[in-house]
Design an enzyme around this catalytic site. Structure first.
Site, PDB file in Angstrom:
ATOM      1  N   LYS A 194       0.857  -1.180   0.000  1.00 13.58           N
ATOM      2  CA  LYS A 194       0.000   0.000   0.000  1.00 13.58           C
ATOM      3  C   LYS A 194       0.892   1.227   0.000  1.00 13.58           C
ATOM      4  O   LYS A 194       1.700   1.432   0.908  1.00 13.58           O
ATOM      5  CB  LYS A 194      -0.903   0.005   1.229  1.00 13.58           C
ATOM      6  CG  LYS A 194      -1.747   1.269   1.322  1.00 13.58           C
ATOM      7  CD  LYS A 194      -2.771   1.206   2.423  1.00 13.58           C
ATOM      8  CE  LYS A 194      -3.541   2.514   2.500  1.00 13.58           C
ATOM      9  NZ  LYS A 194      -4.536   2.509   3.566  1.00 13.58           N
ATOM     10  N   ARG A 204     -10.847   9.824   1.556  1.00 13.00           N
ATOM     11  CA  ARG A 204     -10.701  10.567   2.815  1.00 13.00           C
ATOM     12  C   ARG A 204     -11.807  11.617   2.946  1.00 13.00           C
ATOM     13  O   ARG A 204     -12.245  11.924   4.054  1.00 13.00           O
ATOM     14  CB  ARG A 204      -9.310  11.194   2.904  1.00 13.00           C
ATOM     15  CG  ARG A 204      -8.231  10.123   3.041  1.00 13.00           C
ATOM     16  CD  ARG A 204      -6.819  10.707   3.101  1.00 13.00           C
ATOM     17  NE  ARG A 204      -5.803   9.666   3.002  1.00 13.00           N
ATOM     18  CZ  ARG A 204      -4.510   9.912   2.856  1.00 13.00           C
ATOM     19  NH1 ARG A 204      -4.069  11.142   2.799  1.00 13.00           N
ATOM     20  NH2 ARG A 204      -3.647   8.906   2.769  1.00 13.00           N
ATOM     21  N   LYS A 216       1.417  10.111   5.621  1.00 10.14           N
ATOM     22  CA  LYS A 216       1.483   8.686   5.981  1.00 10.14           C
ATOM     23  C   LYS A 216       2.759   8.012   5.462  1.00 10.14           C
ATOM     24  O   LYS A 216       2.824   6.803   5.365  1.00 10.14           O
ATOM     25  CB  LYS A 216       0.222   7.980   5.459  1.00 10.14           C
ATOM     26  CG  LYS A 216      -1.080   8.540   6.055  1.00 10.14           C
ATOM     27  CD  LYS A 216      -2.287   7.643   5.803  1.00 10.14           C
ATOM     28  CE  LYS A 216      -3.533   8.159   6.523  1.00 10.14           C
ATOM     29  NZ  LYS A 216      -4.692   7.240   6.401  1.00 10.14           N
ATOM     30  N   GLU A 232       7.618  -6.991   1.411  1.00 11.48           N
ATOM     31  CA  GLU A 232       6.356  -6.945   2.177  1.00 11.48           C
ATOM     32  C   GLU A 232       5.530  -8.214   1.924  1.00 11.48           C
ATOM     33  O   GLU A 232       4.905  -8.753   2.837  1.00 11.48           O
ATOM     34  CB  GLU A 232       5.536  -5.711   1.776  1.00 11.48           C
ATOM     35  CG  GLU A 232       6.080  -4.379   2.298  1.00 11.48           C
ATOM     36  CD  GLU A 232       5.769  -4.143   3.773  1.00 11.48           C
ATOM     37  OE1 GLU A 232       5.198  -5.034   4.422  1.00 11.48           O
ATOM     38  OE2 GLU A 232       6.114  -3.053   4.276  1.00 11.48           O
ATOM     39  N   LYS A 247      -2.135  -1.674  -3.831  1.00 11.06           N
ATOM     40  CA  LYS A 247      -2.992  -0.486  -3.777  1.00 11.06           C
ATOM     41  C   LYS A 247      -2.171   0.782  -3.882  1.00 11.06           C
ATOM     42  O   LYS A 247      -1.202   0.905  -3.137  1.00 11.06           O
ATOM     43  CB  LYS A 247      -3.749  -0.502  -2.444  1.00 11.06           C
ATOM     44  CG  LYS A 247      -4.539   0.737  -2.156  1.00 11.06           C
ATOM     45  CD  LYS A 247      -5.153   0.636  -0.806  1.00 11.06           C
ATOM     46  CE  LYS A 247      -5.874   1.945  -0.548  1.00 11.06           C
ATOM     47  NZ  LYS A 247      -6.462   2.008   0.738  1.00 11.06           N
ATOM     48  N   SER A 273     -10.111   5.295  -4.936  1.00 12.40           N
ATOM     49  CA  SER A 273     -11.084   6.359  -5.175  1.00 12.40           C
ATOM     50  C   SER A 273     -10.601   7.384  -6.205  1.00 12.40           C
ATOM     51  O   SER A 273     -11.365   7.772  -7.088  1.00 12.40           O
ATOM     52  CB  SER A 273     -11.411   7.046  -3.849  1.00 12.40           C
ATOM     53  OG  SER A 273     -10.237   7.539  -3.228  1.00 12.40           O
ATOM     54  N   TYR A 312     -14.835   0.953  -7.169  1.00 11.56           N
ATOM     55  CA  TYR A 312     -16.090   1.703  -7.029  1.00 11.56           C
ATOM     56  C   TYR A 312     -16.939   1.573  -8.294  1.00 11.56           C
ATOM     57  O   TYR A 312     -18.073   2.032  -8.319  1.00 11.56           O
ATOM     58  CB  TYR A 312     -15.774   3.172  -6.702  1.00 11.56           C
ATOM     59  CG  TYR A 312     -14.968   3.281  -5.421  1.00 11.56           C
ATOM     60  CD1 TYR A 312     -15.595   3.253  -4.186  1.00 11.56           C
ATOM     61  CD2 TYR A 312     -13.567   3.332  -5.448  1.00 11.56           C
ATOM     62  CE1 TYR A 312     -14.867   3.298  -3.002  1.00 11.56           C
ATOM     63  CE2 TYR A 312     -12.822   3.378  -4.282  1.00 11.56           C
ATOM     64  CZ  TYR A 312     -13.478   3.358  -3.058  1.00 11.56           C
ATOM     65  OH  TYR A 312     -12.749   3.385  -1.896  1.00 11.56           O
TER      66      TYR A 312
HETATM   67  C1  PBG Z   1      -7.582   3.543   5.515  1.00  7.79           C
HETATM   68  C2  PBG Z   1      -7.803   3.329   4.061  1.00  7.79           C
HETATM   69  C3  PBG Z   1      -7.574   4.237   3.007  1.00  7.79           C
HETATM   70  C4  PBG Z   1      -8.078   3.630   1.856  1.00  7.79           C
HETATM   71  C5  PBG Z   1      -8.544   2.380   2.225  1.00  7.79           C
HETATM   72  N1  PBG Z   1      -8.350   2.191   3.586  1.00  7.79           N
HETATM   73  C6  PBG Z   1      -7.063   5.626   2.999  1.00  7.79           C
HETATM   74  C7  PBG Z   1      -5.719   5.922   3.524  1.00  7.79           C
HETATM   75  O1  PBG Z   1      -4.881   5.050   3.752  1.00  7.79           O
HETATM   76  O2  PBG Z   1      -5.487   7.105   3.772  1.00  7.79           O
HETATM   77  C8  PBG Z   1      -8.106   4.284   0.491  1.00  7.79           C
HETATM   78  C9  PBG Z   1      -9.094   3.745  -0.465  1.00  7.79           C
HETATM   79  C10 PBG Z   1      -9.398   4.599  -1.637  1.00  7.79           C
HETATM   80  O3  PBG Z   1      -8.815   5.674  -1.868  1.00  7.79           O
HETATM   81  O4  PBG Z   1     -10.285   4.197  -2.397  1.00  7.79           O
HETATM   82  N2  PBG Z   1      -6.452   3.044   6.087  1.00  7.79           N
END
Ligand code: PBG
Length: 328
Positions: A194, A204, A216, A232, A247, A273, A312
């Site tokens: 991720k 968010r 992050k 990982e 992701k 998203s 989505y």
């Molecule tokens: C939370 C999380 C996030 C997403 C899924 N779980 C956001 C982030 O890490 O800030 C993002 C999913 C998306 O953008 O569709 N830990």
């Protein structure tokens, strides 16, 4: 000319015969946002066509999706600001509306598969996935919170736990916590690779979960790295993950392909998203044709090696599929 590749493209039946990659609704996992309350179906402004649902309307939506052939749903809670605190206590609270929704969905649709999200950010007053102290995100101190959250979600009926927090050692900690609580049949789909991506913006917005300060980057991966994703993946496998996720998906197709080659576990891709939002925006402007561009985007992830895709677009794809409108 001895070889003319165009002969294998000359008509529909031949193209259908030699096509290498397919997508059907069974490959798709539908991420959905849920809120406490009744009668709520609130569109996410930066993610058209996607909504925050209260339980009553979520159940209706899930029924529609099941009839279209989507069976797996990943639910994310939008939590009221006054319920958030430093240690995300609401994530495992007895009266948590998210846990109640999971239980109710499983009660109404026992044949559905429910995935849940494990990370502190929707419940944290700091908006981070882990515990924050003096600006630092603590790793080992976060693990027991994630363990508790996972067991609470398993108790509610979750089929797949999705740790999205990127703390080191969390897959093993969660596996142990689940097993100790008697949930050895609950799966873990690890957010293995991720990345600290700019493409999570609309998500968010949907949950109002952006970090209150900092970013992050000390826990999510550097977008420049691919060998680190292999590391990982090796760790997650050893720690007991059942499936590995990459992701985002579209900007990381090479990572999907790499993990598919280096791991024997199923690989999933999260079409996040921001990736969906930018395609919607272009289509709403009339710059791209949604019914062709959207399936092509999903196909790229399957071709790269994804077994399943969180997207989505899941419902729209399933609708087109049912109406026989997917034309490759
Ligand atoms: C939370 C999380 C996030 C997403 C899924 N779980 C956001 C982030 O890490 O800030 C993002 C999913 C998306 O953008 O569709 N830990």
């Amino acid at each position: 000319m001895l070889s003319r590749p165009r002969r294998n493209r000359k008509n529909g039946p031949i193209r259908d015969m030699v096509r290498e990659t397919f997508i059907t609704p069974q490959h798709l996992i539908y991420p959905m946002f849920v809120v406490d309350g009744k009668g709520i179906k609130d569109e996410v402004s930066s993610l058209p066509n996607n909504f925050r649902f209260s339980k009553d309307l979520l159940l209706k939506e899930i029924e529609e999706c099941m009839n279209l052939g989507i069976k797996t749903f990943d639910l994310f809670p939008a939590v009221d600001e006054h319920l958030k605190d430093k240690t995300a206590t609401y994530s495992w609270a007895e009266d948590n509306f998210y846990l109640d929704i999971i239980a109710d969905v499983k009660k109404h649709f026992p044949e559905s598969c429910i995935m849940t999200d494990v990370a502190m950010d929707p419940y944290s007053s700091d908006g981070h996935d882990g515990l924050v102290e003096n600006g630092a995100i603590l790793n080992d101190e976060t693990l027991p919170i994630l363990g508790k959250m996972s067991v609470a979600q398993a108790q509610a009926g979750a089929d797949i736990i999705g740790p999205s927090d990127m703390m080191d050692g969390r897959v093993e900690f969660i596996r142990q916590s689940l097993d100790d609580a008697g949930f050895d049949e609950v799966s873990i789909m690890s957010y293995t690779a991720k990345y600290a991506s700019a493409y999570y913006g609309p998500f968010r917005d949907a949950l109002n979960s952006a970090p209150k300060s900092g970013d992050k980057k000390t826990y999510q991966m550097d977008p420049a790295n691919i060998r680190e994703a292999v590391r990982e993946a090796e760790l997650d496998e050893l720690e007991g993950a059942d499936m590995l996720m990459v992701k985002p998906a579209l900007c990381y197709l090479d990572v999907i392909q790499k993990l598919k080659q280096t791991s024997s576990l199923p690989i999933t891709a999260y079409n996040v998203s921001g990736e969906c939002a930018m395609l919607y925006a272009a289509c709403q402007n009339g710059w791209l044709d949604y019914e062709r561009a959207m399936p092509e985007m999903l196909l790229s992830m399957r071709r790269a090696g994804a077994d399943a895709i969180l997207t989505y677009f899941a419902k729209d794809f399933a609708k087109l599929y049912k109406e026989n409108k997917i034309k490759w």
